[in-house]
Design an enzyme around this catalytic site. Structure first.
Site, short mmCIF file in Angstrom:
data_model
loop_
_atom_site.label_atom_id
_atom_site.label_comp_id
_atom_site.label_asym_id
_atom_site.label_seq_id
_atom_site.Cartn_x
_atom_site.Cartn_y
_atom_site.Cartn_z
N THR A 94 -12.11 -4.83 42.92
CA THR A 94 -11.28 -3.70 42.52
C THR A 94 -11.68 -3.09 41.18
O THR A 94 -11.27 -1.98 40.87
CB THR A 94 -9.81 -4.13 42.43
N LEU A 101 -18.60 -7.56 38.40
CA LEU A 101 -17.22 -7.68 38.84
C LEU A 101 -16.34 -8.27 37.73
O LEU A 101 -16.65 -9.34 37.21
CB LEU A 101 -17.15 -8.57 40.08
N VAL A 102 -15.27 -7.58 37.35
CA VAL A 102 -14.36 -8.11 36.33
C VAL A 102 -12.96 -8.35 36.88
O VAL A 102 -12.15 -9.05 36.27
CB VAL A 102 -14.28 -7.20 35.09
N SER A 103 -12.65 -7.80 38.06
CA SER A 103 -11.33 -8.03 38.64
C SER A 103 -11.39 -7.80 40.14
O SER A 103 -12.18 -6.98 40.62
CB SER A 103 -10.29 -7.10 38.01
N SER A 104 -10.57 -8.54 40.87
CA SER A 104 -10.57 -8.42 42.32
C SER A 104 -9.19 -8.71 42.87
O SER A 104 -8.31 -9.23 42.17
CB SER A 104 -11.59 -9.39 42.93
#
Length: 359
Positions: A94, A101-104
């Site tokens: 996300t 990638l830092v947030s999912s």
């Protein structure tokens, strides 16, 4: 009547809403059929909280090939792909920063397993480390009430977005921007701490913010450790059976806790371990990879392989972790047994990867 009349617009809006509701209900049925929503309270929470509200967009692909799928895309085919993705039982990227990638949004079935394993009771105060989209916090709010939920994330952009998503559904927990490794002393004490990012070790600050008997559920190595907190100086517990892969905990305190000399991501690829002469097929065995990562820096990979084979290829639930004022250890079968390794030790230190009594 024109194609863009108010009536046709209302009809399109109603149709889209019905598609979302149908996809949401289908996912709840699938999770129930899979056996991960056996608790009626969590089943009701998943039925009440639609995932699409928290994932208005997500990214697919890798590297320079990332593609953003958006629920408001003017292209109906791309909107349909977004909807299918949101209600697929899979993690979704996300938020990216410089291609990383830092947030999912976590896999819903894993979220359900973790919430069930958290073993909450009415009136429990829960601290969530890693707010992400806010979806998990909404499920906790539905189960426990807003006043009992605190969620922390390092990135203000993430917390502001999550706060907006939560408010859209009427949930207003305490959403705090801060270093999750430091906990949230202003809202302590807590009965449960739920962590949605991978840890190198357990931050000691959390124990002091827990009530005696509290439970901490956190990703460590590629598993989920369930710790029971005795007091501010001691916690102990075993890993659950399930595998778990999350974005790493970020922040200054997390960096201080990371294993000295560790190579980020080294354990995630077969090449790093086959260089030690390990058979490729075993390196790719996710249960053995869990042990490799858990004992990295304390056991040489060949020693880990010999032990794993000698002990009957143990699964995750035979391993555990002890946190005390003196340090942190992982162990196999018994915290007082012969197989005990310090967490966070650099390879080549005096710690041989066994308990003081020898191996």
């Amino acid at each position: 009547m024109g194609a863009h009349s108010p009536r046709s617009a209302r009809s399109a809006h109603t149709g889209a809403r019905d598609l979302l509701a149908t996809a949401h209900a289908a996912q709840v049925r699938e999770l129930t059929a899979a056996g991960v929503l056996a608790d009626p309270a969590w089943r009701a929470a998943f039925a009440a909280v639609p995932r699409h509200v928290f994932v208005p967009w997500f990214f697919t692909g890798r590297g320079a090939g990332h593609e953003r799928l958006w629920g408001e895309d003017p292209d109906p085919a791309r909107r349909a792909r977004w909807l299918r993705g949101v209600y697929t039982d899979a993690p979704l990227a996300t938020r990216l920063r410089d291609g990383e990638l830092v947030s999912s949004s976590s896999q819903p079935s894993l979220m359900a397993k973790m919430l069930d394993a958290l073993d909450v009771r009415d009136g429990d105060d829960v601290l969530e480390i890693g707010t992400g989209t806010g979806y998990n916090a909404a499920l906790l709010c539905h189960r426990l009430g807003d006043d009992h939920v605190t969620t922390v994330d390092l990135d203000e952009e993430i917390t502001e977005s999550a706060r907006s998503h939560l408010a859209r559904l009427g949930y207003r927990p305490a959403v705090v921007t801060g270093d999750g490794a430091r906990g949230c002393p202003a809202r302590a004490p807590f009965d449960r701490i739920l962590v949605t990012c991978t840890l190198p070790t357990i931050p000691h600050a959390w124990l002091g913010q827990c009530r005696p008997g509290a439970r901490i559920l956190a990703p460590l190595s590629t598993g989920l450790i369930a710790l029971r907190v005795r007091d501010a100086e001691f916690a102990e517990g075993r890993f659950l059976h399930a595998a778990a892969y999350f974005v790493p905990l970020r922040g200054a305190a997390a960096a201080e806790a990371a294993a000295p000399g560790a190579e980020p991501g080294a354990a995630s690829g077969a090449g790093a371990w086959t260089a030690h002469g390990l058979p490729y097929e075993l390196v790719e065995n996710e249960r053995f990879q869990f042990m490799l990562m858990l004992t990295a820096g304390a056991l040489h990979p060949r020693e880990a392989l010999d032990l794993w084979r000698g002990e009957g290829r143990p699964a995750r639930e035979r391993f555990g972790v002890t946190v005390s004022a003196e340090g942190q250890w992982s162990w196999l079968d018994d915290p007082q047994g012969p197989y005990v390794w310090p967490l966070g030790e650099a390879e080549g230190t005096d710690a041989a990867g066994v308990s003081p009594g020898g191996w």
